[in-house]
Design a protein around this motif. Structure first.
Motif, short mmCIF file in Angstrom:
data_model
loop_
_atom_site.label_atom_id
_atom_site.label_comp_id
_atom_site.label_asym_id
_atom_site.label_seq_id
_atom_site.Cartn_x
_atom_site.Cartn_y
_atom_site.Cartn_z
N UNK A 56 -38.67 11.38 -47.69
CA UNK A 56 -38.08 11.11 -46.38
C UNK A 56 -38.07 9.61 -46.11
N UNK A 57 -37.03 9.15 -45.40
CA UNK A 57 -36.91 7.73 -45.09
C UNK A 57 -37.96 7.30 -44.08
N UNK A 58 -38.31 8.20 -43.17
CA UNK A 58 -39.31 7.93 -42.14
C UNK A 58 -40.27 9.11 -42.04
N UNK A 59 -41.44 8.86 -41.50
CA UNK A 59 -42.38 9.95 -41.29
C UNK A 59 -42.06 10.71 -40.01
N UNK A 60 -41.57 9.97 -39.01
CA UNK A 60 -41.19 10.56 -37.73
C UNK A 60 -39.79 10.10 -37.35
N UNK A 61 -38.93 11.01 -36.84
CA UNK A 61 -39.14 12.43 -36.63
C UNK A 61 -39.43 13.15 -37.96
N UNK A 62 -40.11 14.27 -37.86
CA UNK A 62 -40.65 14.92 -39.05
C UNK A 62 -39.61 15.72 -39.83
N UNK A 91 -35.40 14.87 -33.40
CA UNK A 91 -35.07 13.71 -32.58
C UNK A 91 -36.31 12.96 -32.09
N UNK A 92 -37.43 13.66 -31.99
CA UNK A 92 -38.65 13.05 -31.49
C UNK A 92 -38.73 12.97 -29.98
N UNK A 93 -37.70 13.45 -29.28
CA UNK A 93 -37.71 13.40 -27.82
C UNK A 93 -38.43 14.63 -27.27
N UNK A 94 -38.88 14.52 -26.03
CA UNK A 94 -39.64 15.61 -25.42
C UNK A 94 -38.81 16.89 -25.34
N UNK A 95 -39.44 17.99 -25.69
CA UNK A 95 -38.79 19.30 -25.65
C UNK A 95 -39.59 20.17 -24.69
N UNK A 152 -45.28 20.87 -30.74
CA UNK A 152 -44.26 21.78 -30.23
C UNK A 152 -43.47 21.20 -29.06
N UNK A 153 -44.04 20.23 -28.34
CA UNK A 153 -43.38 19.67 -27.16
C UNK A 153 -42.49 18.47 -27.51
N UNK A 154 -42.39 18.12 -28.78
CA UNK A 154 -41.49 17.06 -29.22
C UNK A 154 -40.50 17.65 -30.21
N UNK A 155 -39.21 17.41 -29.99
CA UNK A 155 -38.21 17.97 -30.88
C UNK A 155 -38.37 17.36 -32.27
#
Length: 394
Positions: free
Chosen positions: A294-300, A162-166, A156-159
Motif C-alpha cells: 500500500x502507498x500509505x498506511x492510512x486510510x487502511x 477515506x479516514x473521515x468520521x463515520x 469502526x467510527x472512521x471510514x
C-alpha cells in the motif's frame, strides 16, 4: 558539610557524565548527549512540539533517556521520565507480546480459527453483530489479528477508505481474511474478546501478570491507576490548546495503554534481549507474515499501491511492522491520536533502538530528522507513515 560537598561532587559528576556520554549510531559513528539536546530542542522549537520523551538503546540496553518540554505547557509543568503518557497504538505491540506469552503457555493457538474458542458465534456478540450476514469471520485466526490481515477496519467510527468520521460505525469485513494487509484496531479488539473469555481475565489483569510485573513496568496500564494522578501529561493540539486523555476504566488492547518513557524503554529492552519467550516464538513474532504494498498506511483500505518500499521489504509480523536494510532487520511500532504522536524502531542486528513519545499533535513533523540525526535511521518508511517534516514541500 562534608556530606553536602560529596553530594555536590556526585551531582556534578552525573551532569558532566550525561553531557559527555557518546551514543552509537547505526553506521558506527557517535553523537554526544549534549548534541542530542541541541537537536531535540531546536526541532521542538521550530515545529512547536510542547513535550517529548526520548530513549535510545545501544547493545540492546538503554543508554540515553530524557524528557524535554512540558507535560502541560499552559501551566508551565515540565515533563519528566516518570510522567505517564498516552501510548496510543504502542498498546498493540504490548498486546502482541502478551499474546505470544499465551501461545507459549498453550492457552491460544495462532492458527486455530478464534471463533472456536468462544461460547457463541462472533456475530452474536453485540460489538460484532454487524457481521451476522458475512460468515467470513469463521476464517479469522489470532495470526491474522496480529498481522492486520483480518479484513476488518481500523476504527469502526472512521471510514476505512477515506479516514473521515463515520457516525454509523458499521463493522464490515472488506476482503477475505488472510489475503492482504490493512491495519485494524478492530481485529485486535476481536482477539482481546477471545483472550479475555478463555482466561476469564481482563487484558489489564493478563498484562500485569505476564508483562508489567515481570518487566518492572510500575507506571503502565491498559486502565488508569490512581497512582498515575501524581504525574501525567496532557495532550496539545496543533494550535496549542489542551487535549486531556480519558482516564479509562475498561482496557482496550488496541489503544488504551498509558505508560512512561522509563517503563516503555524497559519493555523494548526486554523484547530486544529476547526475554520471556522462546527463541522460536520470538522468531515467529518478528518474521514477515504479509508483504505491504500500500502507498500509505492510512486510510487502511486503499487501492493505491507502490513499489517504493520494496527495497526495505516492508512487511508486517505479529504486532510489529518489519523492514530490512544494510544494517540488518528492524521492527517498529507507531502510536497516533489527536494530540499524541509516538514512534519506536529497533534494529535488532545492531542492538540499536529509539523511542520517541510526544504529547503534541505536531510531534510527527520532527520524526524524520530525529531518526536520521540521532541514530542514522534513513530506512523508516516516512512517506508511508505520513511523517512529513515541518519543512516538506510536496
Amino acid at each position: 558539610m562534608k556530606l553536602k560537598i560529596l553530594l555536590g561532587l556526585l551531582l556534578s559528576f552525573n551532569l558532566t557524565f550525561g553531557q559527555t556520554q557518546k551514543i552509537k549510531k547505526l553506521d558506527g559513528s557517535e553523537i554526544s548527549a549534549s548534541e542530542i539536546d541541541k537537536v531535540v530542542k531546536r526541532l521542538m522549537d521550530t515545529a512547536n512540539v510542547q513535550g517529548l520523551d526520548l530513549a535510545i538503546l545501544n547493545n540492546k540496553k538503554t543508554v540515553f533517556i530524557k524528557s524535554y518540554g512540558y507535560k502541560n505547557k499552559i501551566n508551565a509543568e515540565l515533563l519528566d521520565t516518570s510522567t505517564v503518557m498516552y501510548g496510543a497504538s504502542f498498546s498493540k505491540a504490548v498486546f502482541a507480546y502478551l499474546t505470544m506469552k499465551l501461545v507459549q503457555e498453550n492457552i491460544i493457538d495462532l492458527d486455530k480459527p478464534i471463533y472456536k474458542y468462544l461460547s457463541k458465534p462472533i456475530s452474536e456478540y453485540e460489538y460484532f453483530s454487524d457481521l451476522k450476514s458475512d460468515d467470513r469471520w469463521k476464517l479469522i485466526t489470532a495470526r491474522m489479528c496480529l498481522s492486520h490481515t483480518t479484513g476488518l477496519p481500523n476504527v469502526r467510527w472512521l471510514h476505512p477508505t477515506t479516514g473521515v468520521e463515520d457516525t454509523l460505525g458499521v463493522i464490515k469485513i472488506y476482503f477475505k481474511p488472510g489475503t492482504k494487509y490493512a491495519y485494524s484496531g478492530e481485529g485486535l479488539k476481536l482477539l482481546q474478546l477471545v483472550e479475555e473469555e478463555i482466561t476469564n481475565k481482563t487484558v489489564e489483569d493478563l498484562a500485569i501478570e505476564q508483562v508489567f510485573k515481570p518487566i518492572g513496568m510500575t507506571r503502565t496500564g491498559y486502565t488508569w491507576h490512581k497512582e498515575f494522578d501524581d504525574n501525567y501529561a496532557i495532550g496539545h493540539l496543533e494550535d496549542g490548546n489542551l487535549n486531556p486523555k480519558k482516564k479509562r476504566t475498561t482496557p482496550v488492547a488496541s489503544g488504551s495503554l498509558v505508560t512512561t518513557i522509563s517503563d516503555y524503554s524497559k519493555f523494548i529492552e526486554f523484547v530486544m534481549q529476547q526475554k520471556g519467550l522462546s527463541k522460536k516464538l520470538y522468531k515467529e513474532m518478528l518474521s514477515p507474515q504479509i508483504r505491504i504494498y500500500s502507498k500509505v498506511q492510512f486510510p487502511t483500505i486503499t487501492k493505491e499501491f507502490t513499489t517504493e518500499n520494496k527495497a526495505i521489504d516492508l512487511s508486517y509480523g505479529l504486532g510489529w511492522g518489519l523492514l530490512k536494510c544494510k544494517y540488518g532487520k528492524a521492527f517498529f511500532k507507531e502510536g497516533h491520536d489527536d494530540a499524541w504522536r509516538n514512534y519506536n524502531i529497533n534494529f535488532i542486528d545492531k542492538g540499536i533502538s529509539i523511542i520517541i513519545m510526544t504529547n503534541s499533535a505536531n510531534g510527527e513533523l520532527i520524526f524524520k530528522e530525529l531518526l536520521e540525526t540521532l541514530i542514522g535511521d534513513t530506512f523508516t518508511p516516512w512517506k508511508w507513515e505520513a511523517y512529513f517534516p515541518y519543512d516538506y514541500k510536496k
